[in-house]
Design a protein around this motif. Structure first.
Motif, PDB file in Angstrom:
ATOM      1  N   ALA A 191     120.931  -9.656  46.775  1.00  0.00           N
ATOM      2  CA  ALA A 191     121.488  -9.162  48.033  1.00  0.00           C
ATOM      3  C   ALA A 191     122.778  -9.898  48.321  1.00  0.00           C
ATOM      4  N   LYS A 192     123.711  -9.150  48.913  1.00  0.00           N
ATOM      5  CA  LYS A 192     124.998  -9.729  49.272  1.00  0.00           C
ATOM      6  C   LYS A 192     125.388  -9.275  50.672  1.00  0.00           C
ATOM      7  N   MET A 193     126.213 -10.088  51.299  1.00  0.00           N
ATOM      8  CA  MET A 193     126.783  -9.701  52.594  1.00  0.00           C
ATOM      9  C   MET A 193     128.230 -10.159  52.583  1.00  0.00           C
ATOM     10  N   PRO A 194     129.124  -9.313  52.072  1.00  0.00           N
ATOM     11  CA  PRO A 194     130.531  -9.721  51.908  1.00  0.00           C
ATOM     12  C   PRO A 194     131.279  -9.877  53.222  1.00  0.00           C
ATOM     13  N   ASN A 195     130.798  -9.191  54.274  1.00  0.00           N
ATOM     14  CA  ASN A 195     131.423  -9.344  55.589  1.00  0.00           C
ATOM     15  C   ASN A 195     130.396  -9.012  56.667  1.00  0.00           C
ATOM     16  N   ALA A 196     130.778  -9.153  57.901  1.00  0.00           N
ATOM     17  CA  ALA A 196     129.833  -9.000  59.012  1.00  0.00           C
ATOM     18  C   ALA A 196     129.386  -7.560  59.221  1.00  0.00           C
ATOM     19  N   SER A 197     130.029  -6.614  58.536  1.00  0.00           N
ATOM     20  CA  SER A 197     129.739  -5.196  58.768  1.00  0.00           C
ATOM     21  C   SER A 197     129.003  -4.518  57.628  1.00  0.00           C
ATOM     22  N   PHE A 198     128.633  -5.278  56.600  1.00  0.00           N
ATOM     23  CA  PHE A 198     128.114  -4.600  55.429  1.00  0.00           C
ATOM     24  C   PHE A 198     127.250  -5.529  54.585  1.00  0.00           C
ATOM     25  N   SER A 199     126.138  -4.966  54.107  1.00  0.00           N
ATOM     26  CA  SER A 199     125.273  -5.711  53.198  1.00  0.00           C
ATOM     27  C   SER A 199     124.698  -4.753  52.163  1.00  0.00           C
ATOM     28  N   THR A 200     124.407  -5.278  50.977  1.00  0.00           N
ATOM     29  CA  THR A 200     123.781  -4.488  49.926  1.00  0.00           C
ATOM     30  C   THR A 200     122.562  -5.211  49.382  1.00  0.00           C
ATOM     31  N   TYR A 215     117.128 -13.012  54.423  1.00  0.00           N
ATOM     32  CA  TYR A 215     117.942 -12.820  55.605  1.00  0.00           C
ATOM     33  C   TYR A 215     119.197 -13.681  55.576  1.00  0.00           C
ATOM     34  N   PHE A 216     120.210 -13.200  56.281  1.00  0.00           N
ATOM     35  CA  PHE A 216     121.527 -13.817  56.352  1.00  0.00           C
ATOM     36  C   PHE A 216     121.813 -14.218  57.808  1.00  0.00           C
ATOM     37  N   ASN A 217     122.581 -15.280  57.932  1.00  0.00           N
ATOM     38  CA  ASN A 217     123.138 -15.652  59.233  1.00  0.00           C
ATOM     39  C   ASN A 217     124.625 -15.863  59.032  1.00  0.00           C
ATOM     40  N   ASN A 218     125.428 -15.151  59.814  1.00  0.00           N
ATOM     41  CA  ASN A 218     126.885 -15.237  59.651  1.00  0.00           C
ATOM     42  C   ASN A 218     127.308 -15.044  58.198  1.00  0.00           C
ATOM     43  N   GLN A 227     117.169   2.058  35.767  1.00  0.00           N
ATOM     44  CA  GLN A 227     118.469   2.282  36.385  1.00  0.00           C
ATOM     45  C   GLN A 227     118.743   1.240  37.466  1.00  0.00           C
ATOM     46  N   GLU A 228     120.012   1.039  37.742  1.00  0.00           N
ATOM     47  CA  GLU A 228     120.419   0.159  38.843  1.00  0.00           C
ATOM     48  C   GLU A 228     120.381   0.930  40.154  1.00  0.00           C
ATOM     49  N   VAL A 229     119.848   0.275  41.184  1.00  0.00           N
ATOM     50  CA  VAL A 229     119.759   0.896  42.508  1.00  0.00           C
ATOM     51  C   VAL A 229     120.489   0.008  43.499  1.00  0.00           C
ATOM     52  N   THR A 230     121.318   0.598  44.339  1.00  0.00           N
ATOM     53  CA  THR A 230     122.018  -0.155  45.382  1.00  0.00           C
ATOM     54  C   THR A 230     121.741   0.478  46.734  1.00  0.00           C
ATOM     55  N   LEU A 231     121.185  -0.321  47.629  1.00  0.00           N
ATOM     56  CA  LEU A 231     120.906   0.108  48.992  1.00  0.00           C
ATOM     57  C   LEU A 231     121.939  -0.545  49.907  1.00  0.00           C
ATOM     58  N   ARG A 232     122.352   0.201  50.942  1.00  0.00           N
ATOM     59  CA  ARG A 232     123.438  -0.267  51.798  1.00  0.00           C
ATOM     60  C   ARG A 232     123.014  -0.336  53.245  1.00  0.00           C
ATOM     61  N   CYS A 233     123.634  -1.262  53.963  1.00  0.00           N
ATOM     62  CA  CYS A 233     123.280  -1.457  55.370  1.00  0.00           C
ATOM     63  C   CYS A 233     124.507  -1.839  56.169  1.00  0.00           C
ATOM     64  N   LYS A 234     124.677  -1.176  57.318  1.00  0.00           N
ATOM     65  CA  LYS A 234     125.697  -1.556  58.289  1.00  0.00           C
ATOM     66  C   LYS A 234     124.971  -2.042  59.538  1.00  0.00           C
ATOM     67  N   PRO A 235     125.085  -3.328  59.870  1.00  0.00           N
ATOM     68  CA  PRO A 235     124.364  -3.850  61.039  1.00  0.00           C
ATOM     69  C   PRO A 235     125.040  -3.442  62.344  1.00  0.00           C
ATOM     70  N   ILE A 236     124.386  -3.707  63.444  1.00  0.00           N
ATOM     71  CA  ILE A 236     124.948  -3.467  64.758  1.00  0.00           C
ATOM     72  C   ILE A 236     126.099  -4.452  64.985  1.00  0.00           C
ATOM     73  N   SER A 237     127.202  -3.940  65.487  1.00  0.00           N
ATOM     74  CA  SER A 237     128.372  -4.771  65.717  1.00  0.00           C
ATOM     75  C   SER A 237     128.041  -5.929  66.659  1.00  0.00           C
ATOM     76  N   GLY A 238     128.472  -7.134  66.269  1.00  0.00           N
ATOM     77  CA  GLY A 238     128.225  -8.312  67.100  1.00  0.00           C
ATOM     78  C   GLY A 238     126.972  -9.084  66.730  1.00  0.00           C
ATOM     79  N   HIS A 239     126.110  -8.477  65.935  1.00  0.00           N
ATOM     80  CA  HIS A 239     124.907  -9.190  65.499  1.00  0.00           C
ATOM     81  C   HIS A 239     125.264 -10.172  64.380  1.00  0.00           C
ATOM     82  N   ASP A 240     124.622 -11.355  64.437  1.00  0.00           N
ATOM     83  CA  ASP A 240     124.956 -12.381  63.454  1.00  0.00           C
ATOM     84  C   ASP A 240     123.841 -12.631  62.429  1.00  0.00           C
TER      85      ASP A 240
END
Lengths: 111, 110
Positions: A67-76, A48-51, A17-30
């Motif tokens: 892994a993806k990080m479509p915006n500063a508030s969300f990663s999968t 790891y991602f930067n900006n 099966q496909e598994v997707t894990l989600r993460c919301k980082p602390i606001s302002g962290h790059d």
């Protein structure tokens, strides 16, 4: 301030099966980091991602992981197809420089 | 390749019995050594950053020290609530990645 938020906290699914894990980082962290923790290998960095840009994915075990990080508030972190050996606790961490601040993880079990 | 070795793997103390945890490391261009505490079912919680040999940091019953080859986490008069796994990590010159040790599982009995 809210800390790093991960979802789901627990995931049990069958092999293949496909598994997707989600993460919301602390606001302002790059910086955003994905880790995997197992009894055998301890805590190991996957990517790891930067900006929102992936900087180092040398820890990603194989092409089944992405892994993806479509915006500063969300990663999968996605595993497709999943295998029993992927069972572990997956942590997301974020930082503005150092130190890194961790979420409480997703405990993943692949049957 | 950066490497971190922690000892002992597990340590059992009586309340009030002081001791030290060890973190030995090899790294190219140390930019920081980090100590974290991890409770069961939780993510690692940041404790200290040390940047150069001779530096010391303190927080309540914990004191971290750093030499060119190792770091110690000294625990003075521990309490049961200090029971946790303590993780050490290093950041080298190659970027923002941390390399973690396997951790020391500390149990403090009342």
């Amino acid at each position: 301030d809210a800390g790093v938020i991960q979802s789901p906290r627990h995931e049990v699914t069958e092999m293949g099966q496909e598994v997707t894990l989600r993460c919301k980082p602390i606001s302002g962290h790059d910086y955003l980091f994905w880790y995997r923790q197992t009894m055998m290998r301890g805590l190991e960095l996957l990517i790891y991602f930067n900006n929102n840009v992936p900087i180092d994915d040398s820890g990603m075990p194989e092409d089944r992981f992405s892994a993806k990080m479509p915006n500063a508030s969300f990663s999968t972190l996605k595993i497709q197809p999943s295998e029993p050996r992927d069972s572990a606790v997956y942590f997301c961490a974020s930082s503005f420089g150092q130190p890194q601040h961790f979420g409480d993880g997703t405990r993943l079990s692949i049957l | 390749e950066d490497q971190v070795t922690q000892s002992p793997e597990a340590l059992r103390l009586q309340e009030g019995e002081s001791s030290s945890l060890n973190c030995s490391y090899t790294v190219s261009g140390l930019r920081g050594l980090f100590w974290y505490r991890q409770d069961p079912g939780k993510g690692p919680e940041f404790l200290f950053t040390l940047y150069s040999a001779g530096e010391e940091k303190e927080k309540e019953r914990l004191k971290a020290t750093l030499t060119k080859k190792e770091s110690f986490l000294h625990i003075t008069a521990p309490k049961p609530e200090d029971s946790a796994t303590y993780l050490c990590a290093v950041q080298g010159a190659s970027g923002s990645r941390l390399t973690f040790g396997e951790g020391t599982q500390l149990t403090v009995n009342p």
